[in-house]
Design a protein around this motif. Structure first.
Motif, PDB file in Angstrom:
ATOM      1  N   HIS A  40      33.752  26.362  53.701  1.00  0.00           N
ATOM      2  CA  HIS A  40      32.664  27.384  53.991  1.00  0.00           C
ATOM      3  C   HIS A  40      32.897  28.443  55.221  1.00  0.00           C
ATOM      4  N   GLY A  41      33.682  27.647  55.984  1.00  0.00           N
ATOM      5  CA  GLY A  41      34.114  28.607  57.093  1.00  0.00           C
ATOM      6  C   GLY A  41      34.793  29.987  56.424  1.00  0.00           C
ATOM      7  N   TYR A  42      35.802  29.713  55.570  1.00  0.00           N
ATOM      8  CA  TYR A  42      36.595  30.700  54.868  1.00  0.00           C
ATOM      9  C   TYR A  42      35.461  31.769  54.151  1.00  0.00           C
ATOM     10  N   PHE A  43      34.597  31.110  53.317  1.00  0.00           N
ATOM     11  CA  PHE A  43      33.560  31.537  52.529  1.00  0.00           C
ATOM     12  C   PHE A  43      32.934  32.616  53.316  1.00  0.00           C
ATOM     13  N   TRP A  44      32.186  32.408  54.453  1.00  0.00           N
ATOM     14  CA  TRP A  44      31.254  33.374  55.234  1.00  0.00           C
ATOM     15  C   TRP A  44      32.249  34.356  55.961  1.00  0.00           C
ATOM     16  N   TRP A  45      33.408  34.077  56.276  1.00  0.00           N
ATOM     17  CA  TRP A  45      34.380  34.881  56.873  1.00  0.00           C
ATOM     18  C   TRP A  45      34.643  36.113  56.070  1.00  0.00           C
ATOM     19  N   GLU A  46      34.784  35.586  54.723  1.00  0.00           N
ATOM     20  CA  GLU A  46      35.741  36.627  53.943  1.00  0.00           C
ATOM     21  C   GLU A  46      34.651  37.671  53.226  1.00  0.00           C
ATOM     22  N   MET A  47      33.274  37.652  53.525  1.00  0.00           N
ATOM     23  CA  MET A  47      32.495  38.348  53.114  1.00  0.00           C
ATOM     24  C   MET A  47      31.719  39.132  53.907  1.00  0.00           C
ATOM     25  N   THR A  48      31.467  40.778  53.247  1.00  0.00           N
ATOM     26  CA  THR A  48      30.989  41.620  54.291  1.00  0.00           C
ATOM     27  C   THR A  48      29.874  42.327  53.176  1.00  0.00           C
ATOM     28  N   PRO A  49      28.669  43.037  54.023  1.00  0.00           N
ATOM     29  CA  PRO A  49      28.078  43.958  53.102  1.00  0.00           C
ATOM     30  C   PRO A  49      28.651  44.732  52.281  1.00  0.00           C
ATOM     31  N   ALA A  50      27.960  45.025  51.077  1.00  0.00           N
ATOM     32  CA  ALA A  50      28.584  45.975  49.864  1.00  0.00           C
ATOM     33  C   ALA A  50      28.746  47.260  50.461  1.00  0.00           C
ATOM     34  N   SER A  51      27.969  47.803  51.256  1.00  0.00           N
ATOM     35  CA  SER A  51      28.369  49.069  51.816  1.00  0.00           C
ATOM     36  C   SER A  51      29.526  49.184  52.779  1.00  0.00           C
ATOM     37  N   ASN A  52      30.199  48.094  53.359  1.00  0.00           N
ATOM     38  CA  ASN A  52      31.151  48.041  54.050  1.00  0.00           C
ATOM     39  C   ASN A  52      32.679  47.599  53.378  1.00  0.00           C
ATOM     40  N   ALA A  53      32.360  47.088  51.813  1.00  0.00           N
ATOM     41  CA  ALA A  53      33.378  46.370  51.250  1.00  0.00           C
ATOM     42  C   ALA A  53      34.127  47.702  50.569  1.00  0.00           C
ATOM     43  N   SER A  54      35.618  47.611  50.313  1.00  0.00           N
ATOM     44  CA  SER A  54      36.212  48.291  49.492  1.00  0.00           C
ATOM     45  C   SER A  54      36.294  47.526  48.290  1.00  0.00           C
ATOM     46  N   LYS A  55      36.367  48.474  47.014  1.00  0.00           N
ATOM     47  CA  LYS A  55      36.382  47.619  45.734  1.00  0.00           C
ATOM     48  C   LYS A  55      37.312  47.071  45.365  1.00  0.00           C
ATOM     49  N   GLU A  56      38.584  47.027  45.856  1.00  0.00           N
ATOM     50  CA  GLU A  56      39.706  46.620  45.485  1.00  0.00           C
ATOM     51  C   GLU A  56      40.606  46.088  46.714  1.00  0.00           C
ATOM     52  N   PRO A  57      41.576  45.165  46.502  1.00  0.00           N
ATOM     53  CA  PRO A  57      42.369  44.684  47.886  1.00  0.00           C
ATOM     54  C   PRO A  57      43.105  45.946  48.513  1.00  0.00           C
ATOM     55  N   VAL A  58      43.720  45.536  49.759  1.00  0.00           N
ATOM     56  CA  VAL A  58      44.240  46.730  50.193  1.00  0.00           C
ATOM     57  C   VAL A  58      45.565  46.491  50.916  1.00  0.00           C
ATOM     58  N   GLY A  59      46.419  47.173  51.359  1.00  0.00           N
ATOM     59  CA  GLY A  59      47.665  46.796  52.260  1.00  0.00           C
ATOM     60  C   GLY A  59      48.635  45.900  51.399  1.00  0.00           C
ATOM     61  N   GLU A  60      49.146  44.926  52.200  1.00  0.00           N
ATOM     62  CA  GLU A  60      50.351  43.971  51.713  1.00  0.00           C
ATOM     63  C   GLU A  60      49.726  42.844  50.604  1.00  0.00           C
ATOM     64  N   LEU A  61      48.396  42.523  50.908  1.00  0.00           N
ATOM     65  CA  LEU A  61      47.794  41.680  49.861  1.00  0.00           C
ATOM     66  C   LEU A  61      47.547  42.547  48.525  1.00  0.00           C
ATOM     67  N   ALA A  62      47.447  43.741  48.663  1.00  0.00           N
ATOM     68  CA  ALA A  62      47.086  44.347  47.389  1.00  0.00           C
ATOM     69  C   ALA A  62      48.447  44.704  46.802  1.00  0.00           C
ATOM     70  N   ASP A  63      49.417  44.728  47.344  1.00  0.00           N
ATOM     71  CA  ASP A  63      50.815  44.894  46.936  1.00  0.00           C
ATOM     72  C   ASP A  63      51.170  43.305  46.153  1.00  0.00           C
ATOM     73  N   ALA A  64      50.843  42.461  46.901  1.00  0.00           N
ATOM     74  CA  ALA A  64      51.269  41.085  46.395  1.00  0.00           C
ATOM     75  C   ALA A  64      50.476  40.598  45.137  1.00  0.00           C
ATOM     76  N   ILE A  65      49.108  41.003  44.991  1.00  0.00           N
ATOM     77  CA  ILE A  65      48.590  41.115  43.909  1.00  0.00           C
ATOM     78  C   ILE A  65      49.264  41.540  42.889  1.00  0.00           C
ATOM     79  N   LYS A  66      49.655  42.664  42.835  1.00  0.00           N
ATOM     80  CA  LYS A  66      49.995  43.832  42.088  1.00  0.00           C
ATOM     81  C   LYS A  66      51.420  43.032  41.208  1.00  0.00           C
ATOM     82  N   GLU A  67      52.099  42.646  42.209  1.00  0.00           N
ATOM     83  CA  GLU A  67      53.577  41.967  42.178  1.00  0.00           C
ATOM     84  C   GLU A  67      53.459  40.629  41.294  1.00  0.00           C
TER      85      GLU A  67
END
Length: 203
Positions: free
Chosen positions: A78-105
């Motif tokens: 649950h600690g991870y779950f709360w931390w990883e969320m943000t209001p929709a107005s602040n959220a990007s629609k897709e991953p960013v940075g190194e994580l985005a690259d790793a997901i694509k790979e």
């Protein structure tokens, strides 16, 4: 060394800030009641074991170990779950940075990852979680399906992101429509924070 007990982590946003995807009522009950319950149960078990060890008395070791794994696992996930969320107005629609690259790979593209993660979450039998993990040995991302809070976990695989699909996570807002809850979750992910964390867990 002074021993401490676990505490319920505060949210980094207001209770109403994840609406309409998670309502204020849903979030309050989930965070303040369910998560607090796992914290309370974990601390009670630790205090019971401390007391028994000081007094030299026995307790039910098997039952206690299972209960501690379940409740402490619930607290951590649950600690991870709360931390990883943000209001929709602040959220990007897709991953960013190194994580985005790793997901694509590893998955080919974000849509493929989203499909696989959603399917793992929706197919949890009964209560459990879906989690995005990383293996430092193979440098691969993976998707883990966790039953309850403590079954099917792979040791030493850092969790990058998780999704609670216990009914208590969504029933007030979505009744028994787990799929609609999962669909809404993608609108409130803090990809910037996840990317920062992904950089930290790589060895």
């Amino acid at each position: 060394m002074a021993k401490e007990l676990y505490k319920l982590p505060p949210l980094k946003y207001g209770y109403a800030d994840l609406a309409p995807y998670i309502s204020e009522e849903q979030l309050r009950i989930h965070h303040d009641k369910h998560h607090q319950g796992y914290v309370n149960n974990t601390n009670a078990l630790l205090e019971m074991m401390d007391k028994a060890r000081k007094e030299g008395t026995d307790f039910d070791y098997k039952t206690t170990a299972k209960a501690l794994s379940f409740n402490l696992g619930g607290h951590v996930l649950h600690g991870y779950f709360w931390w990883e969320m943000t209001p929709a107005s602040n959220a990007s629609k897709e991953p960013v940075g190194e994580l985005a690259d790793a997901i694509k790979e590893d998955f080919g593209n974000f849509e493929r990852f989203k499909k696989e993660f959603s399917q793992v979450a929706s197919s949890v039998e009964g209560s459990g979680w879906a989690a995005l993990t990383f293996c430092n040995d193979t440098k691969r991302l993976g998707i883990m399906q966790i039953e309850k809070h403590n079954v099917n976990l792979v040791p030493d695989f850092p969790i990058i992101m998780d999704l609670d699909v216990w009914e208590h996570a969504y029933y007030i807002d979505y009744k028994n429509d787990r799929g609609k809850f999962i669909e809404g979750f993608w609108n409130i992910i803090d990809w910037e924070e996840l990317d920062k964390y992904f950089k930290k867990v790589q060895k």
